[in-house]
Design a protein around this motif. Structure first.
Motif, PDB file in Angstrom:
ATOM      1  N   UNK A  68       0.795  -1.230   0.000  1.00  0.00           N
ATOM      2  CA  UNK A  68       0.000   0.000   0.000  1.00  0.00           C
ATOM      3  C   UNK A  68       0.820   1.268   0.000  1.00  0.00           C
ATOM      4  N   UNK A  69       2.046   1.219  -0.502  1.00  0.00           N
ATOM      5  CA  UNK A  69       2.905   2.411  -0.506  1.00  0.00           C
ATOM      6  C   UNK A  69       2.287   3.543  -1.318  1.00  0.00           C
ATOM      7  N   UNK A  70       1.775   3.217  -2.520  1.00  0.00           N
ATOM      8  CA  UNK A  70       1.238   4.271  -3.377  1.00  0.00           C
ATOM      9  C   UNK A  70      -0.040   4.854  -2.786  1.00  0.00           C
ATOM     10  N   UNK A  71      -0.874   4.006  -2.228  1.00  0.00           N
ATOM     11  CA  UNK A  71      -2.085   4.512  -1.578  1.00  0.00           C
ATOM     12  C   UNK A  71      -1.724   5.429  -0.421  1.00  0.00           C
ATOM     13  N   UNK A  72      -0.794   4.996   0.425  1.00  0.00           N
ATOM     14  CA  UNK A  72      -0.373   5.805   1.565  1.00  0.00           C
ATOM     15  C   UNK A  72       0.295   7.091   1.097  1.00  0.00           C
ATOM     16  N   UNK A  73       1.103   7.010   0.043  1.00  0.00           N
ATOM     17  CA  UNK A  73       1.750   8.202  -0.491  1.00  0.00           C
ATOM     18  C   UNK A  73       0.729   9.187  -1.027  1.00  0.00           C
ATOM     19  N   UNK A  74      -0.322   8.689  -1.664  1.00  0.00           N
ATOM     20  CA  UNK A  74      -1.362   9.562  -2.196  1.00  0.00           C
ATOM     21  C   UNK A  74      -2.104  10.267  -1.075  1.00  0.00           C
ATOM     22  N   UNK A  75      -2.466   9.524  -0.037  1.00  0.00           N
ATOM     23  CA  UNK A  75      -3.141  10.128   1.116  1.00  0.00           C
ATOM     24  C   UNK A  75      -2.263  11.203   1.745  1.00  0.00           C
ATOM     25  N   UNK A  76      -0.978  10.897   1.918  1.00  0.00           N
ATOM     26  CA  UNK A  76      -0.054  11.830   2.562  1.00  0.00           C
ATOM     27  C   UNK A  76       0.158  13.079   1.705  1.00  0.00           C
ATOM     28  N   UNK A  77       0.336  12.884   0.402  1.00  0.00           N
ATOM     29  CA  UNK A  77       0.544  14.017  -0.492  1.00  0.00           C
ATOM     30  C   UNK A  77      -0.676  14.935  -0.503  1.00  0.00           C
ATOM     31  N   UNK A  78      -1.863  14.361  -0.502  1.00  0.00           N
ATOM     32  CA  UNK A  78      -3.079  15.165  -0.460  1.00  0.00           C
ATOM     33  C   UNK A  78      -3.140  15.977   0.828  1.00  0.00           C
TER      34      UNK A  78
END
Length: 801
Positions: A68-78
């Motif tokens: 889930x790195x990309x999902x977590x990265x997307x949440x964090x970036x948002x």
């Protein structure tokens, strides 16, 4: 944990973050996420991570594919307003082909070389304000491991994302998005890379698998993003700790309240979760006895910490006893190197406290202290000889040795030979300047457990075993303090000031909370016709504090010597407390905190606050001021007020716009279809009465007020609808939110009774420095509420108490 549309959508660019929030992650986190209930203290020494100079340093996520790195990265970036960079996406865009097709034609080795070049370029040119998600195999090459190790040491954060192995392996097996492993299975690759990930990371983050509701192909629902809310909360808890914004520590300085910790003596923390509410009553921190756990495996330990964090906001003390002081000694095969590695692993997990025995090898102590960052070191010494005395020179030597090793808190445990040993302990602690946990063991030493001030170890009947013989429960320490040491825990009286208040829920709330935690206090109603009568009540020596409701929220202010900044801005006080030392009284407002808590709890990661976020407030009375302040505090700058008296709303808007020139508050005198709001609001807060009574025919009962709300008034992206009135379970606003949810739009309705509870939890914390026993209080309040509501009692709606 893979919601494809959320993963594949681009987060807003850095410039899109709400301009009322300074463009840096720490400011967003500080304003966007509430501080821990136990408070926080500044880091005791170095800022964690030790070599990162800026909170704007980029965050690099590493870990196996499918965690889930990309999902977590997307949440964090948002959330941070940073740019998301994904090495896999960069590769596919540069080479105009999928990784699957490239590996099939060119092979893994060719891909790894290109991936390495991409990683080097990204880390060299994106050192700040980026969230970088790396492919699962970046740690395969020594060149990449050296780069990541250097990056975490001096430039930014490298966070290793973990997830349940079986779930990930199943996902990899069923996925068509990744090429197959060559010469080994996914499980073998996982086992081989684990060491590489640990060596390359600054911290570990366990992304616990959450159930994602089903959706249509190629779509993402609000409920799916809401399911990821616990992951977002846990990750930002780690970032707040790492950056020193909220280190989630128990106050221990002069004037700090008594604090308590409970040692979870289960061999698997998951066994404690069904009992977690009862176990946590009254305590301020958890202790994990690592030597009592079923395994010392690093991954197992990471999940133990993560499971506890998901179910409790309390800080964690990581304890590994070197000697058989408890009922089970360390395994003899646990070598010095293993102990050193375990403590370093604890630091990478971001635990708030680590207990180090003063007799550990000096090299271990020095290593841990030098790397501690924002972790507090508790240096401990247990006298197993039963020969040492607080009067002898050894006590001072032990204390000096613990301070000299770099401990922030000293812990010394002796064995009491007589009752007088407790008096000697008190004399010793009175002359030291470092926070100290000082306890005498044995039957004669029980007094010391009651009188200890800092992180007193307590037990609980639901534990499978005691951590240490002779421990009392939290309830027992409070009742003993009250009966044997009444000056240390004197009985206090608390009140609700207002008129009329006959049907208030506050006495039920607070008296249930006092009784559950064994506190001797009482809460009662004080209905008066003038505010001056309240001054005499406040001057009573047993006055502990008061809730304030209409009509005195503003009128009480002249009687106070201090008013919090929040209450001054809102223009209303709903909580009064005596200032220690006879300095008068201070006033605060917990209404806005309750609104803020509910907004953040239910706002999905997909609806993270940006400069375009809009909110709608219904009404312009006193409670709307708390609603506006809560919205401002989480970064919303585009706010609309709908009120039938336009003049009042405009005056309120102009007053709040003076808080910040970027605030844009507009007034509507009626609700049209469509609303002149773009984009539609993702937050709607109603501060007006939900019902009205027919004055000519009062026997007809109360009727829901229709102010013209329409489904189109609520964002199609989902959101949070908060109803402050609580004389009815379902109001027009809540019914509309439920209608949207039934239609597949993720709107969450928050009932007024929930706001009542939340503001009360905060009041209780202010008065007692303890967390309210939420489960017990909620059960009792709802029982009384349903009984009263069923009888048709009309509860006041212009206030929360």
């Amino acid at each position: 944990m893979n919601v494809r549309d959320l993963v594949n959508s681009s987060p807003p660019p850095a410039t899109a973050v709400s301009p009322c929030i300074p463009h840096s992650p720490d400011q967003y986190i500080q304003r966007g996420h509430p501080m821990s209930a136990s408070g926080s203290i500044p880091p005791s020494r170095t800022v964690s991570p030790p070599n990162v100079d800026s909170r704007k340093a980029s965050i690099v996520l590493i870990g196996m594919r499918g965690v889930g790195k990309t999902t977590l990265a997307t949440i964090t970036a948002r959330a941070l307003g940073w740019e998301l960079l994904d090495t896999d996406i960069v590769f596919e865009r540069q080479y105009c082909t999928s990784i699957v097709d490239f590996v099939a034609s060119q092979g893994w080795e060719a891909f790894r070389q290109i991936e390495s070049d991409i990683l080097h370029d990204l880390l060299r040119t994106n050192r700040t304000e980026k969230v970088i998600a790396c492919g699962g195999g970046v740690v395969e090459l020594e060149r990449n491991r050296a780069l990541l190790h250097a990056f975490k040491g001096s430039q930014g954060l490298v966070i290793h994302v973990l997830r349940d192995k079986d779930a990930v392996l199943t996902y990899i097996r069923d996925s068509t998005h990744f090429p197959p492993y060559y010469h080994e299975s996914a499980k073998e690759a996982w086992n081989r890379r684990e060491k590489f990930f640990r060596e390359c990371c600054s911290f570990h983050f366990v992304s616990l698998t959450v159930p994602i509701p089903p959706g249509l192909p190629d779509t993402v629902t609000g409920d799916q993003t809401l399911a990821l809310k616990p992951v977002e909360d846990d990750f930002f808890r780690l970032l707040r700790f790492v950056h020193g914004i909220d280190t989630n520590k128990v106050p221990v300085g002069r004037g700090a309240p008594r604090s308590y910790c409970l040692s979870l003596t289960f061999d698997d923390v998951a066994q404690a979760i069904p009992k977690i509410e009862d176990l946590s009553l009254g305590i301020d921190a958890w202790e994990i006895r690592v030597d009592l756990l079923a395994s010392l495996d690093f991954t197992f330990l990471a999940f133990q910490i993560a499971i506890l964090r998901q179910h409790s906001p309390l800080p964690i003390i990581f304890t590994l006893w070197r000697a058989p002081n408890g009922d089970r000694p360390l395994d003899p095969e646990v070598t010095k190197n293993t102990v050193d590695a375990l403590f370093k692993h604890a630091l990478r997990l971001g635990v708030e406290y680590v207990e180090l025995d003063a007799r550990f090898p000096r090299s271990i102590v020095e290593d841990v202290v030098s790397l501690k960052g924002n972790t507090t070191i508790i240096g401990s010494f247990y006298d197993t000889t039963r020969n040492l005395s607080w009067n002898g020179p050894e006590a001072q030597l032990v204390y000096n040795s613990i301070v000299g090793m770099g401990a922030d808190i000293v812990k010394i445990v002796y064995f009491a030979q007589s009752y007088e040993d407790n008096l000697s302990l008190q004399k010793f602690t009175a002359k030291v300047d470092r926070p100290i946990i000082a306890i005498n063991l044995g039957a004669e030493g029980q007094r010391s457990r009651v009188l200890n001030h800092v992180l007193t170890p307590v037990s609980h009947p639901l534990l499978p075993r005691v951590s240490f013989p002779g421990q009392l429960s939290f309830y027992e320490t409070q009742t003993t303090l009250c009966s044997a040491f009444s000056t240390l825990l004197p009985k206090k009286k608390y009140y609700l000031f207002g008129c009329p208040i006959a049907h208030s829920m506050s006495p039920t709330f607070h008296n249930t909370a006092f009784a559950t935690l064994g506190l001797p206090h009482a809460y009662e109603l004080k209905e008066t016709s003038t505010v001056q009568e309240l001054a005499n009540v406040m001057r009573s020596p047993d006055f502990g504090g008061a809730s304030v409701t209409i009509p005195y929220k503003s009128d009480i202010i002249p009687l106070l010597q201090h008013v919090s900044r929040h209450a001054k801005i809102i223009g209303a006080v709903n909580t009064i407390s005596p200032i220690p030392g006879g300095g008068g009284y201070t006033g605060d407002n917990t209404d806005w905190r309750a609104i803020k808590t509910c907004l953040l709890r239910y706002l999905t990661p997909a609806n993270a606050v940006t400069c375009t976020t809009t909110a709608l407030v219904l009404g312009a009375g006193g409670t709307s001021r708390a609603a506006l302040y809560a919205l401002y505090h989480i970064g919303v700058i585009n706010i609309y007020i709908c009120n039938r008296t336009r003049r009042n709303a405009e005056a309120l808007a102009r007053e709040f716009e003076r808080l910040d020139p970027l605030l844009n508050i507009r007034v509507l005198d009626h609700l049209t279809v469509p609303l002149p709001i773009y984009p539609p609001p993702t937050m709607v807060i109603s501060t007006i009465p939900a019902t009205s009574t027919d004055g000519a025919n009062p026997d007809n009962g109360s009727q829901l007020i229709d102010i013209g709300l329409h489904p189109d008034h609520l964002s199609p992206l989902g959101g949070v609808a908060i109803e402050l009135a609580y004389e009815r379970r379902i109001t027009s606003l809540l019914a509309l939110a439920e209608e949207k949810r039934a239609a597949g739009v993720a709107w969450t309705g928050v009932e007024g009774i929930e706001l009542l509870l939340e503001q009360g939890y905060e009041q209780y914390r202010i008065w007692t420095a303890r967390r309210a026993p939420k489960a017990q209080v909620r059960q009792k309040v709802l029982e009384v509420y349903h009984r009263s509501w069923g009888k048709g009692l009309r509860v006041r709606t212009a206030d929360l108490p």
